[in-house]
Design an enzyme around this catalytic site. Sequence first.
Site, PDB file in Angstrom:
ATOM      1  N   PRO A   2      68.372  64.738  14.562  1.00 44.96           N
ATOM      2  CG  PRO A   2      66.101  63.195  13.363  1.00 44.96           C
ATOM      3  CD  PRO A   2      67.415  63.607  12.420  1.00 44.96           C
ATOM      4  CD  GLU A   3      72.666  67.608  17.661  1.00 45.94           C
ATOM      5  OE1 GLU A   3      73.319  67.250  18.523  1.00 45.94           O
ATOM      6  OE2 GLU A   3      72.675  68.510  16.591  1.00 45.94           O
ATOM      7  CE  LYS A  52      73.833  62.675  16.138  1.00 46.19           C
ATOM      8  NZ  LYS A  52      74.926  62.774  14.828  1.00 46.19           N
ATOM      9  NE  ARG A 322      76.155  68.034   9.403  1.00 47.82           N
ATOM     10  CZ  ARG A 322      75.659  67.219   9.984  1.00 47.82           C
ATOM     11  NH1 ARG A 322      76.017  66.108  10.539  1.00 47.82           N
ATOM     12  NH2 ARG A 322      74.429  68.009  11.264  1.00 47.82           N
TER      13      ARG A 322
END
Length: 332
Positions: A2-3, A52, A322
């Site tokens: 989740p950002e 976050k 990532r």
Amino acid sequence: MPEGHSVHRIARQFARNIVGKPVAASSPQGRFAEGAALLDGRVVESVQAVGKQMFLETEGDLWLRVHLGLYGAWDFSGEILVDPTIASANGRMGQTNQRGTDLEAPILDDAGENSLASIGAPRKTRVHVRMSEATKGLADEGVEWPPPVVGQVRLRLMTDATCADLRGPTACVLQTPDEMLATVAKLGPDPLVGDVDEGEERFVAAVRRRAVPIALLLMDQAVVSGIGNVYRAELLFRAQLNPHTPGRDVPEATVRALWRDWVRLLAIGVETGQMMTMDDLSPEQYRAAMAHRDDRHWVYHRTGLPCRVCGTAIVLEEIGARKLYWCPRCQA
């Protein structure tokens, strides 16, 4: 993961439904039993999202810090009062039809980004959510109360009418006020926290003194809060910026433009629940983009597909463990 937009949306739901009320706290999973026991019966006094992470203040100077990480999510059930500042993908308040209206059905997203029932990591199983301003009891809806525990619930917070279940967080810890402030002090600026112009200056200074590639700096929560893989790729493409450019070599005007674009995109994300990063769409294109993640991004998740601007195949590489998506021509 989740950002930032998701965490701000969660905080606003807590502000509407939990803040100002005493909570019954428990840890059905058992991993947060001691912490839940300390929270049990306390009034939640405030909530704050920074990037976050979310912080719940309870009476007695006790703070709950939650970082959802890759797999965390909050599931809400019971009476849910919708924050009027949060619109659904079609511009209405909330994510499901509001009772007593004849508005058209909302745009649904199978990527799991636009569900108040489970805000955070996408989930196939949803707990009942009544998206209504009504104050009726739950019995007439045939809803079991308290709701059954589904899955591994680290923490359950319940008022007399609303239940919030936390699953799979990276962090769920209690902090003193000083510990909470120390945590926030380590985070980079968030456009929705504090003065946005001061945030810009902090961001510019942090980026332009580092030789680290800008693609890594945007994901560094000490440099800027809330940006994750999706927003990182899209911000860099929108700036036509090579992701490998060292921060100190990025022109100051470009760094400032990145911040201002983040301010804009974060606001859109909080309002709609979607990481919408494309501009100038027709109404039909906008609805399609809101319904399907692959129609709302320039480069993210488009490996091998033609760039929407130049036609060059979008590249996928790994940086900082990532995935990074970018156009080798537009961002040369």
